[in-house]
Design a protein around this motif. Sequence first.
Motif, PDB file in Angstrom:
ATOM      1  N   VAL A  91       0.873  -1.171   0.000  1.00  0.00           N
ATOM      2  CA  VAL A  91       0.000   0.000   0.000  1.00  0.00           C
ATOM      3  C   VAL A  91       0.912   1.222   0.000  1.00  0.00           C
ATOM      4  N   LYS A  92       0.848   1.987  -1.070  1.00  0.00           N
ATOM      5  CA  LYS A  92       1.647   3.211  -1.173  1.00  0.00           C
ATOM      6  C   LYS A  92       0.687   4.386  -1.221  1.00  0.00           C
ATOM      7  N   LEU A  93       1.040   5.458  -0.513  1.00  0.00           N
ATOM      8  CA  LEU A  93       0.164   6.601  -0.536  1.00  0.00           C
ATOM      9  C   LEU A  93       0.938   7.898  -0.431  1.00  0.00           C
ATOM     10  N   PHE A  94       0.383   8.904  -1.080  1.00  0.00           N
ATOM     11  CA  PHE A  94       0.926  10.254  -1.000  1.00  0.00           C
ATOM     12  C   PHE A  94       0.532  10.818   0.357  1.00  0.00           C
ATOM     13  N   GLY A  95       1.522  11.260   1.103  1.00  0.00           N
ATOM     14  CA  GLY A  95       1.252  11.792   2.426  1.00  0.00           C
ATOM     15  C   GLY A  95       1.404  10.733   3.502  1.00  0.00           C
ATOM     16  N   LYS A  96       0.764  10.992   4.617  1.00  0.00           N
ATOM     17  CA  LYS A  96       0.901  10.114   5.773  1.00  0.00           C
ATOM     18  C   LYS A  96      -0.462   9.789   6.349  1.00  0.00           C
TER      19      LYS A  96
END
Length: 114
Positions: free
Chosen positions: A64-69
């Motif tokens: 799971v990759k995401l922009f931000g936190k």
Amino acid sequence: MPYISTKTNIAIPKEKEIKIKERLGKAISILPGKSENWLMLSFEGDSSLYFQGKSDKPIAFVEVKLFGKSGGEAYDKLTSEISKILKEELSIDPGQIYVKYEEVSYWGFNGSNF
């Protein structure tokens, strides 16, 4: 801008892929500010995967990759939901699933970065 990649050592029938896609589309909203509107998914069945030195049971590796936190509590909930989805749709035991999270500071889209 989330991206979820699912690799497993078993075949993923197209009808199961569609069902998993739909369920992950709903599950991503567990992470604050994320929705299916920006979600990209990929699936790789019949991958050469080994867990604990073996490949005799269904296993999965999910990234799971995401922009931000996001936060640990949200990640815990999403891991639980991903595990539930793969158990119900592909009969993969949660003890045979790894879920990796990666928070990304720069994410490109439409010729530029966010």
